[in-house]
Design a protein around this motif. Structure first.
Motif, PDB file in Angstrom:
ATOM      1  N   THR A   4       0.666  -1.204  -0.017  1.00 53.00           N
ATOM      2  CA  THR A   4       0.016  -0.024   0.095  1.00 53.00           C
ATOM      3  C   THR A   4       0.799   1.145  -0.020  1.00 53.00           C
ATOM      4  O   THR A   4       0.760   2.259   0.815  1.00 53.00           O
ATOM      5  CB  THR A   4      -1.016   0.007   1.252  1.00 53.00           C
ATOM      6  N   GLU A   9      -0.086  -0.784  -4.859  1.00 50.42           N
ATOM      7  CA  GLU A   9      -0.943   0.141  -4.828  1.00 50.42           C
ATOM      8  C   GLU A   9      -0.592   1.653  -4.220  1.00 50.42           C
ATOM      9  O   GLU A   9      -0.629   1.482  -2.898  1.00 50.42           O
ATOM     10  CB  GLU A   9      -2.134  -0.535  -3.999  1.00 50.42           C
ATOM     11  N   GLU A  43      -4.864   3.930  -5.642  1.00 51.98           N
ATOM     12  CA  GLU A  43      -6.013   3.854  -4.659  1.00 51.98           C
ATOM     13  C   GLU A  43      -6.019   5.244  -3.870  1.00 51.98           C
ATOM     14  O   GLU A  43      -5.033   5.431  -3.153  1.00 51.98           O
ATOM     15  CB  GLU A  43      -5.892   2.703  -3.872  1.00 51.98           C
ATOM     16  N   GLN A  44      -6.875   6.036  -3.997  1.00 55.61           N
ATOM     17  CA  GLN A  44      -8.050   6.064  -4.655  1.00 55.61           C
ATOM     18  C   GLN A  44      -7.878   6.200  -6.381  1.00 55.61           C
ATOM     19  O   GLN A  44      -6.822   6.472  -6.793  1.00 55.61           O
ATOM     20  CB  GLN A  44      -9.167   7.120  -4.245  1.00 55.61           C
ATOM     21  N   SER A  72     -10.363  -2.049  -3.544  1.00 54.54           N
ATOM     22  CA  SER A  72      -8.801  -2.343  -3.359  1.00 54.54           C
ATOM     23  C   SER A  72      -8.951  -4.100  -3.114  1.00 54.54           C
ATOM     24  O   SER A  72      -8.180  -4.788  -3.792  1.00 54.54           O
ATOM     25  CB  SER A  72      -8.328  -1.863  -2.224  1.00 54.54           C
ATOM     26  N   ARG A 131     -10.224  -6.305  -6.192  1.00 49.70           N
ATOM     27  CA  ARG A 131      -9.324  -5.952  -7.207  1.00 49.70           C
ATOM     28  C   ARG A 131      -8.063  -6.840  -6.941  1.00 49.70           C
ATOM     29  O   ARG A 131      -7.588  -7.560  -7.956  1.00 49.70           O
ATOM     30  CB  ARG A 131      -8.877  -4.391  -7.533  1.00 49.70           C
TER      31      ARG A 131
END
Length: 319
Positions: free
Chosen positions: A7, A91, A55-56, A74, A77
């Motif tokens: 992330t 991401e 993301e976003q 998320s 996906r």
């Protein structure tokens, strides 16, 4: 092998660098995205397969006044990318600060320095960087200078044109989840946490799990035959209503309410993934609760038959 979700793009462990990565938003993870990933893997089968996504979604940052439009958030996906053999998903948080990053810095700082990518793939219309200042020609030049390979993949098309998230959104909004499933390669699902509702379904004899649509696209309003995947991995047939419940509500908020056929148990707080198979009927107002209750019973019976037929077809087509 488990797919690893990062992330962020800083501090990536050295053993997870050096991948071949597809670049894009991957909203829906449809057949066009699968084509991109397969083409990348064929170009560099010696490298681990990765995705660099956001993301976003950029549109959510730049046009917050727009109605929700996402096909996949998320978690959904990630599951879809994992099923396609992706092993690392980077991401990147798309916020105001990141949106100001230049195209040059995106390639040099993110793709090269931070992620250590050895090969990337994208569609011919891929644009990136502040005010979409980078295009495929720019990426090709800078990637070559930095020793990163590049594969530009033509879109996958059929008689209706290129596969796209936009086209799938339109199919769902028009009430054709079967056709959307053909373009996604799987039924379209809404994933969310079950919340407490007004308990009207229980009073009508059909208790429902209330799952907020949240940032998901709102498909055509009405009643659907669905399959529900529970947090423990079990799948369950069901019937769902998406809409504003004009007979018993004030009509101000759309929601997803799903009744699991022959299910007993407490689902509050659980994460459900609700796959839409077919639209049984459009949303409409009934004269009263008795008429609504009779229609719900009919909807449940219709969904049961449809899903039983679907299961038989699946069993017959299995190898």
């Amino acid at each position: 092998m488990r797919t690893h979700l990062h992330t962020g793009w800083r501090h990536v462990p050295v053993e997870m660098r050096g991948m071949a990565a597809a670049l894009g938003n991957f909203d829906g993870v449809h057949m066009g995205h699968a084509h991109l990933l397969h083409t990348l893997h064929s170009a560099r089968p010696d490298l681990g397969l990765a995705v660099v996504t956001f993301e976003q979604h950029p549109r959510e940052l730049f046009r917050p006044q727009d109605p929700p439009f996402r096909l996949t958030l998320s978690e959904e996906r990630l599951a879809a990318l994992s099923a396609l053999g992706v092993r690392q998903v980077f991401e990147i948080p798309f916020d105001t600060e990141f949106s100001a990053l230049s195209a040059e810095r995106f390639v040099a700082d993110v793709l090269h320095d931070a992620l250590g990518l050895r090969h990337v793939a994208c569609g011919a219309d891929f644009a990136f960087g502040h005010r979409r200042g980078g295009n495929v020609a720019f990426l090709a030049d800078r990637a070559e200078e930095l020793g990163i390979g590049l594969t530009v993949v033509p879109p996958l098309s059929d008689a209706g044109g290129p596969f796209s998230s936009t086209r799938i959104r339109r199919l769902l909004q028009d009430g054709y989840p079967e056709r959307a499933a053909e373009e996604l390669g799987r039924p379209w699902s809404i994933r969310g946490v079950v919340q407490h509702g007004d308990k009207r379904g229980r009073l009508l004899g059909f208790p429902t799990a209330n799952v907020p649509l949240g940032r998901h696209l709102e498909p055509a309003r009405g009643v659907y035959a669905v399959t529900v995947r529970l947090s423990d991995g079990r799948s369950w047939p069901g019937v769902a209503n998406i809409g504003r419940r004009p007979t018993i509500a004030d009509g101000q908020e759309s929601r997803l309410e799903v009744h699991l056929l022959d299910f007993e148990g407490d689902l509050y707080g659980e994460t459900l993934s609700v796959a839409l198979h077919t639209l049984l009927r459009e949303e409409r107002r009934f004269a009263g609760l008795d008429a609504l209750k009779a229609q719900i019973a009919e909807d449940a019976a219709t969904a049961r038959l449809y899903l039983a037929d679907l299961a038989r077809l699946g069993a017959h087509s299995a190898p």
